[in-house]
Enzyme design. Sequence first.
Site: not given
Length: 662
Positions: A110, A112, A114, A217, A306, A401, A416, A422
């Site tokens: 699965e 991980k 954060d 989970y 990790k 340019c 621009c 350009c």
Amino acid sequence: MAKTADLFIRAQHAELLKKLNAWDIAYHQNDEPIVDDATYDDAKNQILEIEAEYPELAKDGYSAHVGAAVSDKFKSYPHTVPMLSISDVFDEREVADWFNKLESKDLFVELKVDGLSFSARYENGVFVRGLTRGSGIAGEDITANLMTIPDIPKKLSGVFPDVIEVRGEVYMARNDFIALNEKSDKKFANPRNAAAGSLRQLNPAITASRKLSAFGYTYGDLSERTWDSQSEYFDKLEEWGFKTTRTWAHRAKSVQDVQNIYNDVMLIRDEIPFDIDGLVIKVDSVSVQEKMGARANSPRWEIAYKFPAARGITKLNSITIQVGRTGVLTPVAELEPINIGGVVVSRATLHNADEIARLDVHVGDKVVVQRAGDVIPQIVSVAERGENTYPFVFPDVCPVCGGAVVRESGAVARRCVNSLTCPAQIRGELEHFVSRHAFDIDGMGEKQIELFVSKGWIKQPSDIFTLIEKHGNEIRSLDGFGDKSVSNMENSINRAKNVDLYRVIYAIGIPDVGEVTAKILAKEFLSLDNVRNASEERLKEIDGIGEIMAHEIVSFFNDFHSMSALDNLLQYINIKNPEKIVVQDNILNGKKVVLTGTLSKYSRDEAKEILESFGAKPQGSVSAKTDIVIAGSEAGSKLTTAQNLGITIWSEEDFDKAIGRV
């Protein structure tokens, strides 16, 4: 015989323990980490190595440690079943060491996520208490806060145990994090801090005002188990009303399988809409999990693989401006080179002038740099302002340019206006045109495009298809080119003349139209002429296309210069239009359909695409509103739920008949 630690080792251990405890309080209680992940993991590994070599230090040391003590701001309750952490590994060798000790080699892998861990207790299907991980033995009472999160059901649906503690992760999606930081006086460093700070509020109204999400989970206290594997438990979670990370989950039977999954996820990490910091690898069989048990602070049957550390602090030496294919001016941070997660980073995006102002970043500052998805580095905050720093002044003329730079009403970006001549915009458009997801022309990358544009050989996409005919001999005479490389390029150009419709739509550079939208347009309209003639009203009827995008599409096809270039291109290519699947008496149209088990002819994604093409609406879980369940081999609890609810169940053969493939 165990070794005895001398005074030096004891002092080193005590210093590391002091640092880690302080860092844990900052991270778990205050939601404001004071060191980056790499520094934390390095200290953690050092102390664990010391405690492994000198067991006498482990008894009251870091080895028995989970999270941090609960904050006195909240009521606390003991966890009925300890809420342990997961042991970390950082390379393939450590994965192999763990894998070789397993009795069962069937694994479930699965993401991980954060975020912040939670435990939600349900009695007779009703949510009664929510806790943080806390110390692992006791957690903070966040019941009222969890009840504000839509992904955490107040009542379970389907068939459930009398008592179940669902455990999972509260997180904040990246888009929601960006939106929060834009409107909030307090600027959070990352989505994890934002999620934790939002969840651990004494006033639940503050939590409710911020868009938090959650995945389930695992589980804690339980009156009765009716599943035999982690994958089946995911079925249960979805049946009860929870979301899971099943979309990104995989099965594995070897270390190489795990490593392949790791490599694949690393490649798409920036495409996943929330932050992850690794994989969680579990023995799939629950009976084997129970047999293996746990150490003092972590289960033996799972590990966290990790990802490399993704943050660091370095000096911002200067800010330069890049001009993209649409003329947008993007500020780029030129950094003192720093190694972040094994990659030397010397440049990072600053997005736009508003982002520079929001960060209040000055040239000369020490800044926190993050590798977003380990691909695109970005500055997330100022770490330290030294002497002799100065603010950056955004240019009012194009640095390439000299064209005027404007900020259109309601837009963030500066652009621009010189789109026709350009050089930066011409190069950017052509690089996009030949890229892998567009016309996919090998041997014609950024350097080659820059060279051919500078020599005036390519000015628009159609010039690519006459390049070798007109300038082949000149190209062969250039350094780095030869007969073979030019021949390979010519073959790739010729292959690209036969191209799928969605690739053409993506390649021609319609503002805001990415690959996914290009596929939607191709599937909906079936030809370029149909897309070209579509009105804004017709486009807005399509799911996924809003008012702004519809306006951009129509404006593009109404622009004389764009259409002139497109008509020139069409002289050289053969567009492969998709086929419209038409089935008489289409019984799938408008139906909510759930897939369960394994189909022999189709992957899950292929089956979903077919269902969508017939107007069906694929669903993740079975409910009373489900119309059809398509059951393959090894169908799990979704099939049982469908049978109990009296929902129509199809075999794979029934599915084939419905789509006319029998």
